[in-house]
Design an enzyme around this catalytic site. Structure first.
Site, PDB file in Angstrom:
ATOM      1  N   ASP A   7      31.229  43.449  38.065  1.00 35.90           N
ATOM      2  CA  ASP A   7      32.281  42.705  38.749  1.00 35.90           C
ATOM      3  C   ASP A   7      31.778  42.348  40.140  1.00 35.90           C
ATOM      4  O   ASP A   7      30.827  42.955  40.649  1.00 35.90           O
ATOM      5  CB  ASP A   7      33.570  43.538  38.845  1.00 35.90           C
ATOM      6  CG  ASP A   7      34.728  42.713  39.406  1.00 35.90           C
ATOM      7  OD1 ASP A   7      34.829  41.520  39.048  1.00 35.90           O
ATOM      8  OD2 ASP A   7      35.516  43.233  40.209  1.00 35.90           O
ATOM      9  N   SER A   8      32.458  41.398  40.761  1.00 37.40           N
ATOM     10  CA  SER A   8      32.058  40.992  42.107  1.00 37.40           C
ATOM     11  C   SER A   8      32.396  42.071  43.142  1.00 37.40           C
ATOM     12  O   SER A   8      31.890  42.039  44.246  1.00 37.40           O
ATOM     13  CB  SER A   8      32.749  39.689  42.479  1.00 37.40           C
ATOM     14  OG  SER A   8      34.145  39.854  42.386  1.00 37.40           O
ATOM     15  N   CYS A  70      34.260  40.274  35.517  1.00 38.29           N
ATOM     16  CA  CYS A  70      34.698  39.280  36.497  1.00 38.29           C
ATOM     17  C   CYS A  70      34.984  37.940  35.803  1.00 38.29           C
ATOM     18  O   CYS A  70      34.097  37.379  35.144  1.00 38.29           O
ATOM     19  CB  CYS A  70      33.577  39.117  37.516  1.00 38.29           C
ATOM     20  SG  CYS A  70      33.909  37.923  38.799  1.00 38.29           S
ATOM     21  N   GLU A 154      40.887  44.258  47.648  1.00 33.55           N
ATOM     22  CA  GLU A 154      39.664  44.986  48.039  1.00 33.55           C
ATOM     23  C   GLU A 154      39.925  45.871  49.255  1.00 33.55           C
ATOM     24  O   GLU A 154      39.236  46.856  49.469  1.00 33.55           O
ATOM     25  CB  GLU A 154      38.535  44.000  48.358  1.00 33.55           C
ATOM     26  CG  GLU A 154      37.922  43.337  47.150  1.00 33.55           C
ATOM     27  CD  GLU A 154      36.955  44.235  46.369  1.00 33.55           C
ATOM     28  OE1 GLU A 154      36.143  44.927  46.995  1.00 33.55           O
ATOM     29  OE2 GLU A 154      37.031  44.235  45.122  1.00 33.55           O
ATOM     30  N   CYS A 186      41.955  37.486  36.832  1.00 36.85           N
ATOM     31  CA  CYS A 186      40.956  37.989  37.781  1.00 36.85           C
ATOM     32  C   CYS A 186      41.048  39.504  37.684  1.00 36.85           C
ATOM     33  O   CYS A 186      42.161  40.052  37.705  1.00 36.85           O
ATOM     34  CB  CYS A 186      41.311  37.520  39.190  1.00 36.85           C
ATOM     35  SG  CYS A 186      40.333  38.287  40.484  1.00 36.85           S
ATOM     36  N   HIS A 188      40.684  41.785  39.593  1.00 35.18           N
ATOM     37  CA  HIS A 188      41.399  42.434  40.688  1.00 35.18           C
ATOM     38  C   HIS A 188      42.911  42.442  40.463  1.00 35.18           C
ATOM     39  O   HIS A 188      43.613  43.335  40.925  1.00 35.18           O
ATOM     40  CB  HIS A 188      41.091  41.719  42.002  1.00 35.18           C
ATOM     41  CG  HIS A 188      39.696  41.949  42.488  1.00 35.18           C
ATOM     42  ND1 HIS A 188      38.592  41.452  41.839  1.00 35.18           N
ATOM     43  CD2 HIS A 188      39.235  42.641  43.548  1.00 35.18           C
ATOM     44  CE1 HIS A 188      37.509  41.816  42.499  1.00 35.18           C
ATOM     45  NE2 HIS A 188      37.872  42.536  43.549  1.00 35.18           N
TER      46      HIS A 188
HETATM   47  N1  DGL Z   1      36.782  39.746  40.260  1.00 36.42           N
HETATM   48  C1  DGL Z   1      36.664  38.336  40.265  1.00 36.42           C
HETATM   49  C2  DGL Z   1      37.337  37.709  39.057  1.00 36.42           C
HETATM   50  O1  DGL Z   1      37.689  38.374  38.132  1.00 36.42           O
HETATM   51  C3  DGL Z   1      37.166  37.621  41.454  1.00 36.42           C
HETATM   52  C4  DGL Z   1      36.953  38.198  42.789  1.00 36.42           C
HETATM   53  C5  DGL Z   1      36.074  37.361  43.669  1.00 36.42           C
HETATM   54  O2  DGL Z   1      36.487  36.299  44.169  1.00 36.42           O
HETATM   55  O3  DGL Z   1      34.958  37.805  43.834  1.00 36.42           O
HETATM   56  O4  DGL Z   1      37.512  36.528  39.012  1.00 36.42           O
END
Ligand code: DGL
Length: 268
Positions: A7-8, A70, A154, A186, A188
């Site tokens: 993930d990011s 992600c 975050e 997303c 998150h």
């Molecule tokens: N976790 C990323 C997603 O699922 C998005 C977060 C980011 O912008 O890095 O899209």
């Protein structure tokens, strides 16, 4: 077998938590690219480059299978990684994303009109719409970019993020009152599901990927027993969970524990 999750940032830990609970017999390595977060406003080339670094790390750690948790990276790079990177570097290993399982879930639930909350990159990619069209499924999808949410999550500010998400949803319902489902598109945003269900639960169904991916992964792993043999494991010991973040901050340990539901795992 070792399974990688990418993930990011920290948001994908909610997917790790759900997957490791459903399939506890496997080992997991989590790669959170906190040094390059957020991906939502990066270019396609940048995201591909970051994704390749993540794959190099996770396959180098001995993962036979990687789940790109992600949405943004799934939307922008999954196909290219499968078509170019894997054949050139790890032809026997596999990479999966989270968008196709989510779409399959909507189709089996017979969803007719939905709101997609996602990063700007995911929305601009049109990946959800394309995958729906490929399957000939006539879903009316309203995709809304929600750029403010990831930094809040975050930072561990889930309740502020839920309030912000509430605003986006209310606005969409004014113009599209027939929406019945909301895709938390997303990783998150899985963190917001409880608060949003409390607010809109009697009117909307929230699709949260931590509730979709574990079952899809179980089916996939069951259908691909050969993956168990791809990476020879030294002395198949107890299943392990390892977290690798590309940049550290003092509050990450607390947020990590929070996203994992209070469970601490070995942190590198
Ligand atoms: N976790 C990323 C997603 O699922 C998005 C977060 C980011 O912008 O890095 O899209």
């Amino acid at each position: 077998m070792k399974i990688g999750l990418f993930d990011s940032g920290l948001g994908g830990l909610t997917i790790l938590r759900a997957v490791a609970k459903a399939l506890p017999e496997h080992s997991y390595v989590y790669y959170g690219d906190t040094a390059n977060l957020p991906y939502g406003d990066k270019t396609e080339d940048e995201i591909y480059r970051f994704s390749v670094a993540a794959m190099d790390y996770l396959f180098g750690e001995g993962c036979a299978l990687v789940v790109i948790a992600c949405n943004t990276a799934s939307a922008e790079t999954l196909r290219r990684l499968q078509d170019e990177y894997l054949p050139a570097h790890y032809p026997q290993r596999r990479i999966l994303g989270v968008i196709i399982p989510t779409i399959e879930n909507m189709i089996s639930d017979n969803v007719k009109e939905a709101l997609l909350l996602a990063t700007k990159r995911t929305v601009d990619s049109g990946k959800y719409e394309r995958e729906l069209a490929k399957r000939g499924y006539p879903l009316v999808l309203h995709a809304v970019a929600t750029p403010g949410l990831v930094p809040l999550i975050e930072a561990g500010q889930g309740s502020v993020a839920a309030e912000t998400a509430k605003g986006y949803i209310k606005e969409a319902l004014v113009t599209h009152p027939a929406i019945t489902h909301v895709i938390l598109g997303c990783t998150h945003y899985t963190e917001l599901k409880d608060a949003l269900r409390e607010l809109f639960g009697n009117r909307l169904t929230f699709l949260s990927q931590d509730e979709i991916i574990p079952e899809k992964l179980r089916v996939y792993v069951g259908a691909h027993p050969e993956l168990m043999e791809v990476v020879p494991e030294e002395g198949r010991g107890a299943a392990t969970r390892t977290i690798h973040l590309t940049a550290h901050r003092p509050d990450y340990d607390r947020i990590t524990a929070q996203l994992l539901g209070g469970v601490m795992v070995q942190d590198e």
